[in-house]
Design an enzyme around this catalytic site. Sequence first.
Site, PDB file in Angstrom:
ATOM      1  N   ASP A 223      -0.278   1.736 -17.417  1.00  0.00           N
ATOM      2  CA  ASP A 223      -0.806   0.476 -17.983  1.00  0.00           C
ATOM      3  C   ASP A 223      -1.825  -0.126 -17.011  1.00  0.00           C
ATOM      4  O   ASP A 223      -1.635  -1.231 -16.488  1.00  0.00           O
ATOM      5  CB  ASP A 223       0.324  -0.529 -18.278  1.00  0.00           C
ATOM      6  CG  ASP A 223       1.123  -0.925 -17.032  1.00  0.00           C
ATOM      7  OD1 ASP A 223       1.691  -2.042 -17.027  1.00  0.00           O
ATOM      8  OD2 ASP A 223       1.165  -0.143 -16.055  1.00  0.00           O
TER       9      ASP A 223
ATOM     10  N   HIS B  59       3.363  -0.298  -5.507  1.00  0.00           N
ATOM     11  CA  HIS B  59       4.432   0.095  -6.434  1.00  0.00           C
ATOM     12  C   HIS B  59       4.143   1.474  -7.051  1.00  0.00           C
ATOM     13  O   HIS B  59       4.852   2.437  -6.806  1.00  0.00           O
ATOM     14  CB  HIS B  59       4.557  -0.930  -7.570  1.00  0.00           C
ATOM     15  CG  HIS B  59       4.988  -2.295  -7.147  1.00  0.00           C
ATOM     16  ND1 HIS B  59       6.193  -2.567  -6.538  1.00  0.00           N
ATOM     17  CD2 HIS B  59       4.367  -3.497  -7.270  1.00  0.00           C
ATOM     18  CE1 HIS B  59       6.295  -3.861  -6.300  1.00  0.00           C
ATOM     19  NE2 HIS B  59       5.203  -4.452  -6.733  1.00  0.00           N
TER      20      HIS B  59
END
Length: 311
Positions: free
Chosen positions: A9, A237
């Site tokens: 995303d 992340h």
Amino acid sequence: MTRLIIDTDPGIDDAMALFAALASPELDVVGLTTVFGNVTVETATRNALTLLDVAGRADIPVAPGAAAPVAMDYRGAIPQIHGEDGLGDGGELVAPSRAALDITAAEFLCREAPGATLLAIGPLTNLALALRLRPDLDTLVEQVVVMGGNALGPGNATPAAEANMWNDPEAADVVFGARWPVTMVGLDVTHEVVLPGAGIDELTRRDTATARMLAQAVPLYRDFLAEVNGLDGIYLHDPSAVAYLLDPGLFRTERWPVRVETQGISRGKTWPSLGNTDDAAPAAWQGRPPVNVCVGVDAPAVLDLLRARLS
Ligand code: RIB
Ligand code: CA
């Protein structure tokens, strides 16, 4: 060489993960599938195509995926973190050189995922939809590496839940309960992998197309974390999940069955059944294969690995 599909995303840390994967000869990125999350799926798809252009990899197909979670409305983008354009609002984004595929992410996964590794760095909706389309898919995929969840620590989207899980808890619970080997690279370790300001400057001052893209994208994310978390640097992340693929020995893992909360204020929380094998686990965790849960990381070594690949 690992045949890899990245479900993403993009998203600023997604962009860094993609560039690190493309720079790694161990990984053969054969496709991207896009999903809502940091941005709408339309923006995620445009950004995936643009990022591949920037990296000189317009040969890699992009299949557009889910616009919303399986069991609720899409909560909306987070422009305060990733920008309105999803890549830091740091300047004009060149329009993609080509269109995305005209098949969905779930259809692409059903066709291409057998024999491949899946790197899922957004909400897990596409993977759950692919399992619904092809119920034997989880017996054919090499492994699934998920950036998401929080086994032992707090969330980041809410006090309880990490963003990717929070964005589609039902899909995540399906993915963690399927038969494919899953590794969860969650906040328990990604909150340890912080690229400091000096490291960001070093990466973004190089005169390459990818460095210029990161120089445009990263500042907004850096400023957000400085303001909200008092951090000098950025959490890597999604890139940490790439590091796991490249060198799993840099992570300490436990094998626990994992459920994802789908009710109430803790919706999206990943709950491992600590230390329990299947038959000793509480009923709600029985019959679910153990997930490889990352609980520790050699953060300096992961940072060195990622800085080397991103350079
Ligand atoms: O919680 C971090 C995750 O949520 C990362 O994948 C980031 O890109 C966002 O999608
Ligand atoms: Ca992401």
